[in-house]
Design an enzyme around this catalytic site. Structure first.
Site, mmCIF file in Angstrom:
data_model
loop_
_atom_site.group_PDB
_atom_site.id
_atom_site.type_symbol
_atom_site.label_atom_id
_atom_site.label_comp_id
_atom_site.label_asym_id
_atom_site.label_seq_id
_atom_site.Cartn_x
_atom_site.Cartn_y
_atom_site.Cartn_z
ATOM 1 C CG ASN A 345 -2.186 0.809 0.968
ATOM 2 O OD1 ASN A 345 -2.304 1.499 -0.045
ATOM 3 N ND2 ASN A 345 -3.113 0.754 1.913
ATOM 4 C CG HIS A 376 -6.797 0.896 7.736
ATOM 5 N ND1 HIS A 376 -5.584 1.528 7.873
ATOM 6 C CD2 HIS A 376 -6.676 0.065 6.662
ATOM 7 C CE1 HIS A 376 -4.758 1.095 6.927
ATOM 8 N NE2 HIS A 376 -5.384 0.208 6.184
#
Length: 507
Positions: A345, A376
Site C-alpha cells: 500500500n 482504516h
C-alpha cells in the site's frame, strides 16, 4: 449466497443474473465490471481525448462524469457522500484561509469518513463488506488532506522551510471546483484509487507529465529512446496478467486456508505449535492476492489512461510505476518489517508520511500508526493490529541497529541473516495482521492467547534491552530495500535542484 449479499447492495441490480450465475455477491460483481469498463474507457480517454486533441476542461469534465457514474452504479445514493465530503472541504479551502485550512480540512475530512464508517459498521452490517461506500471515501480523504497540506505549503510557507518532497508537491493556488472534483472523483481512481499528488494529476490532464520525466542513460541524455508519448501497452498487459494470476490464487487457495481456522479450539488443541506457525503463514498468505488484484487492476486502469508514467529506465524502457501501490516480490521476500511496509500500500504509506510523519513533532511513529488505524475504520481489530505494529517496528529497529552489523563480514553470514530475518518478518507480519482480518476483539485476543502473547513479550524485551540511537545521530542506511517509485521520481523532478536531492525519510 449471492442473492443474500445482493439484496443488501445499494447499487445497480442490472447484473443480478450474473451474480446468481457465478455465486458471487452483487456488489463484488458490480465492482469488477465497473473496473473493467473503466479500463476500456481509459484506453479511449488516452487515444481520443488526448491533450493534443481536446481541452483540459473536456478532459476534467469527462473524467469526473464517468467517475460519478461508476460511483452511482456501485453504491447508489451512498455516492452522494463523496460529493458532500468533497464539497464541504472545498468550501473550507475557499473561506478558511490557507494558513489554517489544512488543519480544518484534515479534521473535517477524517471526521466525516469516521462518521460514515461508524454508521456503516454499527448500524448496517458489522463485519460485512457489501456496498462498502467507505472504501472510495478513504482514498478521497487521502486526496483532500494531501491537497490541503500541499496548498498550505505552497501559499503560506517559505520555500526554504519546506523539505524536498514538500517543495516538489507544493500547490500555489486553490484549484477550481471542476479541477477539485476531477482530482477526487475521476473514473480511473474513484473505486479503488490509488491516491496521487495533485500536481502529478494536473500534469497528466494537461499533457505535460511526459516532459517532466527525463532520465539519463549511460551518462548521456536519453535522447535515443525519449518519446513525447510513450505507450503503456506492455505494462498494462503485464499488470492484467498479474491480476488474473492473483484472482486465480485467491479463489483457489483462500477457501482452503481460512484465517478463522487459527482460532478454532480443535485446531489449537490438536496441532503442534510448529504446524500452527506454518498454517498461520499460509492462511495469511492466501488473503493477500485479493489486494494484489484490486490494486494492480487500479494501477493498470490509470496507466491505460496515460497516468502513472515515471520516466525512463537506463535502458530506455518507460516506467509506469508513479502511482503503483505495491511490489509483490518485495512484499513476499521482505527481510524486515520496514521493507514489508514500504512495499505494501505504497501510496497510503506516502500519504501518512507527508501529512503526519514528517510534520508530527512528538513520537511520529506512534502518531502515524494511530492515524492509519483511524483512517482504516472503527473495527477494534484494526487498532489491535496497529498498536502491535508500533511494538513490532520499535523491536525491528532495535534488532537492526544492534545486530545487523555482526552479519556483514561475509556472503554466507549475509545470506544467513537474510534467511533468519525473512522468516522472522513473515511470522511477525502474520501475527500482527490477524486482528485486522478477524476484526473483533474476542477472536483476536483468543488467537494471541493461543500463542501466549509470545511475540509481544519478545518485542518488549528487545526494545527494553537493545538501545537505539536518536534518529539524528544514526548513520544513513539505505540497505533495507529499494526506495518507493516516488522517491526515485523526486530525484529528477524539475522542482528539485541539485542541493535538494536528499534521500527522503520513510515511515
Amino acid at each position: 449466497m449471492a442473492t443474500e449479499s445482493g439484496s443488501s447492495c445499494t447499487g445497480s441490480t442490472l447484473l443480478q443474473p450474473i451474480s446468481e450465475m457465478i455465486n458471487l455477491p452483487l456488489d463484488q460483481v458490480n465492482f469488477v465490471v465497473c473496473q473493467l469498463f473503466a479500463l476500456l474507457m481509459a484506453f479511449w480517454f488516452r487515444l481520443y481525448l488526448h491533450p493534443s486533441k481536446t481541452s483540459t476542461f473536456v478532459r476534467h469534465m469527462v473524467a469526473t462524469l464517468l467517475g460519478l457514474y461508476l460511483a452511482v452504479f456501485c453504491f447508489g445514493w451512498y455516492s452522494l457522500h463523496f460529493l458532500f465530503q468533497s464539497g464541504l472541504t472545498y468550501c473550507i479551502m475557499l473561506f478558511a484561509g490557507a494558513e489554517h485550512m489544512h488543519k480544518y480540512c484534515f479534521i473535517v475530512a477524517l471526521g466525516y469518513l469516521s462518521l460514515c464508517q461508524i454508521t456503516r459498521v454499527y448500524v448496517f452490517d458489522y463485519g460485512m463488506y457489501s456496498a462498502d461506500f467507505t472504501g472510495p471515501m478513504m482514498v478521497i480523504t487521502q486526496k483532500i488532506t494531501s491537497l490541503a497540506f500541499e496548498i498550505h505549503d505552497g501559499m503560506t510557507v517559505k520555500e526554504e522551510m519546506l523539505t524536498a518532497s514538500q517543495r516538489c508537491f507544493a500547490v500555489r493556488r486553490v484549484p477550481s471546483l471542476l479541477e477539485y472534483l476531477s482530482y477526487n472523483c475521476n473514473f480511473m481512481g474513484i473505486l479503488a484509487g490509488p491516491t496521487c499528488s495533485y500536481n502529478d494529476y494536473i500534469a497528466f490532464i494537461e499533457g505535460t507529465a511526459y516532459h517532466l520525466k527525463q532520465l539519463e542513460s549511460n551518462g548521456k541524455e536519453n535522447g535515443k529512446y525519449k518519446q513525447r508519448d510513450p505507450s503503456p501497452k506492455k505494462d498494462v498487459i503485464y499488470k492484467l496478467c498479474v491480476c488474473a494470476a492473483s484472482l486465480l490464487v485467491y479463489l483457489s487457495v483462500f477457501r482452503v486456508c481460512s484465517v478463522e481456522r487459527n482460532i478454532q479450539d480443535d485446531f489449537i488443541a490438536s496441532t503442534p505449535f510448529y504446524l500452527q506457525v506454518g498454517y498461520l503463514y499460509l492462511s495469511m498468505l492466501a488473503t493477500r492476492p485479493k489486494y494484489y488484484f484490486v490494486w494492480t487492476l487500479a494501477d493498470a486502469i490509470n496507466n491505460a489512461a496515460g497516468f502513472g508514467f515515471n520516466g525512463y529506465a537506463k535502458d530506455g524502457t518507460p516506467r509506469w510505476d508513479l502511482i503503483s501501490n505495491l511490489r509483490i516480490l518485495d512484499i513476499e521476500f521482505a527481510t524486515s518489517f520496514k521493507m514489508f511496509l514500504d512495499n505494501w500500500n505504497i501510496q497510503t504509506a506516502l500519504w501518512l508520511k507527508r501529512v503526519c510523519y514528517e510534520r508530527c513533532p512528538y513520537n511520529p511513529t506512534v502518531a502515524t500508526f494511530l492515524l492509519s488505524a483511524i483512517w482504516h475504520g472503527v473495527y477494534p481489530g484494526y487498532y489491535l493490529t496497529f498498536l502491535t505494529g508500533i511494538l513490532m517496528t520499535l523491536a525491528a529497529r532495535a534488532v537492526r541497529h544492534n545486530l545487523r552489523r555482526h552479519f556483514q563480514g561475509s556472503a554466507s553470514l549475509k545470506l544467513a541473516y537474510d534467511i533468519i530475518t525473512w522468516v522472522a518478518t513473515q511470522i511477525a507480519i502474520c501475527y500482527t495482521v490477524v486482528p485486522f482480518v478477524l476484526l473483533a476483539v474476542s477472536p483476536s485476543l483468543k488467537f494471541y492467547r493461543s500463542w501466549y502473547f509470545c511475540i509481544h513479550i519478545i518485542c518488549l524485551l528487545l526494545v527494553a534491552t537493545m538501545p537505539v540511537k536518536p534518529r539524528h545521530l544514526r548513520p544513513k542506511d539505505t540497505s533495507e530495500g529499494p526506495a518507493p517509485p516516488q522517491t526515485e521520481a523526486l530525484r529528477s523532478h524539475p522542482a528539485m535542484d541539485s542541493n535538494s536531492n536528499q534521500k527522503l525519510k520513510t515511515t
